[in-house]
Design an enzyme around this catalytic site. Sequence first.
Site, PDB file in Angstrom:
ATOM      1  CB  SER A  28      -0.910   0.019   1.236  1.00  0.00           C
ATOM      2  OG  SER A  28      -1.818  -1.045   1.223  1.00  0.00           O
ATOM      3  CG  HIS A  42      -5.510  -1.492   4.333  1.00  0.00           C
ATOM      4  ND1 HIS A  42      -6.194  -2.432   3.608  1.00  0.00           N
ATOM      5  CD2 HIS A  42      -4.938  -0.659   3.418  1.00  0.00           C
ATOM      6  CE1 HIS A  42      -6.048  -2.196   2.308  1.00  0.00           C
ATOM      7  NE2 HIS A  42      -5.290  -1.130   2.175  1.00  0.00           N
TER       8      HIS A  42
END
Length: 436
Positions: free
Chosen positions: A295, A371
């Site tokens: 990410s 997340h």
Amino acid sequence: MVINRWLNSVANAGKNLLRRSARDRNTITALCSQLYSNKGEALGIALADEVAVAYAVLNQEQKADFFHTLAADYNPDPELINRCAEDYRDTLSLEAYRALARAVESPRQTLFRRINMAPRGTRTMVNMREDLLALVPADDSLRAVDDDLQHLLSSWFNPGFLKLRTLDWESPAAVLEKLIEYEAVHEMQGWDDLRRRLDAQDRRCFGFFHPALPDEPLIFVEVALVGSVSSSVQSILAPQKGAVDQERLKTAIFYSISNCQPGLRGISFGNFLIKQVVMRLQEEMPQLAEFATLSPIPGFRKWLNGLLVDEQQTLLAASEAALLTALDSPDWHRDSSLSAKLQPLLMRLCARYLLQEKRGSAPLDPVARFHLGNGASIARINWLGDVSPKGLQQSAGLLVNYEYDLEEVEEHHEAFLNRGEIAAAPAVRKLLSSQS
């Protein structure tokens, strides 16, 4: 679709009624007034369709005027609310409660529901909110309109209504074009790049779709199937070389998640997407043992820049602040000596940013909020994981792996939401005390 054919049929019948009507239909304001007061099905759908058509041709100034009309003319009646509240307080009856609920609900919501009856009503409502979101930051008077739209769209786009679809090279061209257009993390370099991401044995792509927008993905995730957790996106995006040994693919890396509809901002279904994709992949490839992301850290450089101009900050020594100015050079990462000096400093600061910098009780970084809120943990921070111009600009080339351990996801999720605890590997926490 059958429902759209039926709506078009009813709308056409209603338009015959409209042609026999002598009422003023020259402005979208007048159309909305008629739609709000109308109770007939055919005429209502026809009016909704005309509102959708009228909205589509408004310019930006006219759209702003329209939203201000909605803000001024479709508010709840405060006197009625007070009367109903007093009645409910005195009686506590179900009838009084229902009357209060009706009084509190904004007439805008009734109007929006009726506009949504048009064959392209849902698309119109999503477009309206996209336009509205551009105006709200500078005009607080429109926030109530946005609240009503977001409330309804959250119900209409409930994850229970969404369908998970596998996207591959055989998907309709119109859908594939949307993937290129909406890719927000790692820009696609044309059709060959798209084909690499969709058509390779070690790549997958999944998207959520809504019945009212069957050819438009709401959100999609790109997945790389690899032997172990990846640390560099360049290796994932590189052209495929040679055959893929399926038995060696033990890890699924979610390397890009892109929202496709700006009008649905703030309506979250990405967490449901990841969990459904994990289940889909497990069914297809039982040997997969790890699920993690690769990410971006989109707010990291902005936070660093804030440190450099904050005379009160205590995180940086003068020599460290001077060293960070080297990040303004586009090729700093190619200088091995400079890179070696920057690595321990940036890794420590990135760990601080992800683990300790917060807005309220939530992490400052938006991707981390997403997340970690889903129950992931911070598994690793990767040095020079993305050396593209965008990666260097937004996160000094760093990437982070968020791990989805299926046995611990729910525990992490509850701890994050209830106590603000961030799950992270010991190696990530150790970076906080490292010296540059």
